[in-house]
Design a protein around this motif. Structure first.
Motif, PDB file in Angstrom:
ATOM      1  N   LEU A 279      11.988   8.643  55.738  1.00 56.89           N
ATOM      2  CA  LEU A 279      12.460   9.547  56.788  1.00 56.89           C
ATOM      3  C   LEU A 279      13.439  10.567  56.217  1.00 56.89           C
ATOM      4  CD1 LEU A 279      12.989  10.511  59.701  1.00 56.89           C
ATOM      5  CD2 LEU A 279      14.553   8.575  59.970  1.00 56.89           C
ATOM      6  N   VAL A 280      14.309  10.121  55.328  1.00 60.62           N
ATOM      7  CA  VAL A 280      15.291  11.017  54.717  1.00 60.62           C
ATOM      8  C   VAL A 280      14.584  12.124  53.931  1.00 60.62           C
ATOM      9  CG1 VAL A 280      17.283  11.185  53.192  1.00 60.62           C
ATOM     10  CG2 VAL A 280      16.939   9.117  54.564  1.00 60.62           C
ATOM     11  N   PHE A 281      13.578  11.744  53.139  1.00 66.27           N
ATOM     12  CA  PHE A 281      12.861  12.731  52.327  1.00 66.27           C
ATOM     13  C   PHE A 281      12.107  13.732  53.198  1.00 66.27           C
ATOM     14  CE2 PHE A 281      13.264   9.264  49.162  1.00 66.27           C
ATOM     15  CZ  PHE A 281      13.895   9.980  48.159  1.00 66.27           C
ATOM     16  N   GLU A 282      11.450  13.254  54.249  1.00 67.17           N
ATOM     17  CA  GLU A 282      10.708  14.161  55.136  1.00 67.17           C
ATOM     18  C   GLU A 282      11.658  15.073  55.896  1.00 67.17           C
ATOM     19  OE1 GLU A 282       7.535  12.773  57.578  1.00 67.17           O
ATOM     20  OE2 GLU A 282       7.013  11.129  56.212  1.00 67.17           O
ATOM     21  N   SER A 283      12.760  14.510  56.364  1.00 68.80           N
ATOM     22  CA  SER A 283      13.750  15.303  57.077  1.00 68.80           C
ATOM     23  C   SER A 283      14.327  16.390  56.179  1.00 68.80           C
ATOM     24  CB  SER A 283      14.875  14.399  57.598  1.00 68.80           C
ATOM     25  OG  SER A 283      15.909  15.171  58.185  1.00 68.80           O
ATOM     26  N   GLN A 284      14.595  16.021  54.917  1.00 72.86           N
ATOM     27  CA  GLN A 284      15.173  16.998  54.000  1.00 72.86           C
ATOM     28  C   GLN A 284      14.197  18.130  53.682  1.00 72.86           C
ATOM     29  OE1 GLN A 284      18.579  16.430  52.925  1.00 72.86           O
ATOM     30  NE2 GLN A 284      18.206  18.641  52.812  1.00 72.86           N
ATOM     31  N   GLU A 285      12.933  17.809  53.538  1.00 72.63           N
ATOM     32  CA  GLU A 285      11.925  18.849  53.310  1.00 72.63           C
ATOM     33  C   GLU A 285      11.904  19.838  54.470  1.00 72.63           C
ATOM     34  OE1 GLU A 285       9.934  19.696  50.902  1.00 72.63           O
ATOM     35  OE2 GLU A 285      10.135  18.013  49.503  1.00 72.63           O
ATOM     36  N   TYR A 286      12.061  19.330  55.665  1.00 74.16           N
ATOM     37  CA  TYR A 286      12.074  20.188  56.856  1.00 74.16           C
ATOM     38  C   TYR A 286      13.344  21.030  56.925  1.00 74.16           C
ATOM     39  CZ  TYR A 286      12.292  21.384  61.852  1.00 74.16           C
ATOM     40  OH  TYR A 286      12.415  22.053  63.050  1.00 74.16           O
ATOM     41  N   LEU A 287      14.479  20.414  56.622  1.00 68.92           N
ATOM     42  CA  LEU A 287      15.760  21.048  56.903  1.00 68.92           C
ATOM     43  C   LEU A 287      16.272  21.950  55.782  1.00 68.92           C
ATOM     44  CD1 LEU A 287      17.821  21.165  59.175  1.00 68.92           C
ATOM     45  CD2 LEU A 287      19.010  19.238  58.132  1.00 68.92           C
ATOM     46  N   SER A 288      15.947  21.655  54.544  1.00 64.95           N
ATOM     47  CA  SER A 288      16.512  22.421  53.423  1.00 64.95           C
ATOM     48  C   SER A 288      16.360  23.932  53.575  1.00 64.95           C
ATOM     49  CB  SER A 288      15.901  21.961  52.099  1.00 64.95           C
ATOM     50  OG  SER A 288      16.525  20.768  51.647  1.00 64.95           O
TER      51      SER A 288
END
Length: 342
Positions: A279-288
């Motif tokens: 979840l952290v990795f997917e969220s970061q891809e979205y938010l960066s």
């Protein structure tokens, strides 16, 4: 013994010890020590660590605060809001929101936003996909699961009206997780952060229909924000400039290195913070890419962001003083500053 109550009481006691100890250290340390030792700064989180906070944890992981002479002490989220801690001088900095900064100003304990973590609003109203609701006007008469904030009804009512509805709905304050209430059909819709809860729902196969806040007539604004108090800004300005410099390095790195920065967040946060690391990795891809607009530096705040939405809050009568009286005028310029980037 009520184990749940005992746990909460113990956690709160530990939280108070951390806050009081960090406050004492912060207040009794010189801003520029002669012996080259690190100067402590305390920062109060607004929730458990997540990708809104990645830049901070990147800077911690890479020791960029230490390079600038700072020992950053991250205060865990507790029952006292960051705005209260910062406004009372119990924390040097905090993570907050535009709404909370406006509310603090109206209540007579002002805090100042010194950096925008995300350039635009990334939140949405959501309903279950199987509810059959396809547009905001169909939320009329439905049950909203909220968080007890004064501005929620104003924002949601305006969105429904913008789409042709009456803006009338039932507002209930949740005592459980919003997704669980929505999943159990206790409520018809709620308000989420797309970068975290939206991705969490997708990963769990929980199908939602979303209505992004900024697409339905609500003025756009940057949120969350990093805040301090007027007193701390005046007393520790040069130290705060160093903090912003290191923090900006963290977020600028996260803008272009989502996977690496997500790993730093996981590695630097307390063990067990992220049971679902994917979840952290997917969220970061979205938010960066959303931390700042393309071609612009991270953190610098736009004037319109601190005019239009705060004015909407005032005009909709969702801002109160400590007596519960509507506040009809606020000095918007006092809510934020970019001087730490100078």
């Amino acid at each position: 013994m009520n184990t749940h109550r005992f746990f909460l009481g113990s956690y709160f006691a530990i939280f108070l010890i951390v806050v009081i100890g960090a406050f004492w250290v912060s207040q009794n340390s010189p801003e520029n020590p002669d012996d080259g030792s690190l100067v402590p700064l305390t920062l109060a989180l607004d929730w458990t660590p997540n990708t809104n906070h990645t830049g901070l944890y990147v800077a911690l992981h890479e020791k960029w605060y230490e390079e600038d002479g700072i020992a950053l002490i991250v205060l865990p989220y507790g029952s006292v809001s960051p705005d209260v801690l910062v406004g009372a001088g119990k924390a040097d900095l905090g993570i907050s929101s535009t709404e909370a900064v406006v509310a603090s100003s109206a209540a007579g304990t002002p805090v100042i936003s010194v950096a925008a973590i995300i350039a635009h609003n990334t939140s949405s109203l959501v309903v279950r996909k199987d509810s059959g609701i396809t547009r905001p006007s169909e939320l009329d008469g439905k049950i909203y699961g909220g968080y007890g904030a004064s501005y929620e009804e104003a924002v949601i009512g305006a969105i429904i009206k913008k789409d042709g509805g009456k803006g009338v709905f039932k507002n209930v304050v949740l005592d459980v997780d919003a997704f669980e209430a929505l999943r159990a059909k206790r409520i018809d819709f709620t308000w989420i952060f797309d970068a975290w809860q939206g991705i969490q729902a997708k990963r769990e196969g929980f199908l939602l229909t979303s209505f992004p806040i900024r697409e339905y007539g609500i003025p756009d604004y940057s949120t969350p924000n990093i805040i301090t108090s007027p007193e701390t800004l005046e007393k520790k300005k040069e130290l705060l400039r160093k903090f912003i410099r290191a923090t900006a390095r963290g977020y600028e790195y996260a803008r272009t290195h989502p996977r690496e920065s997500a790993q730093m967040l996981i590695d630097t946060a307390s063990p067990g913070t992220f049971p679902d690391q994917a979840l952290v990795f997917e969220s970061q891809e979205y938010l960066s890419p959303l931390y700042a607009d393309s071609g612009k530096p991270w953190g610098v705040q736009e004037k319109d962001s601190w005019r239009d939405y705060p004015a909407f809050m005032v005009d909709s009568k969702s801002v109160f003083d400590t007596s519960g009286v509507f506040v009809g005028e606020i000095d918007f310029d006092s809510l934020y500053t970019n001087e730490l980037f100078e």
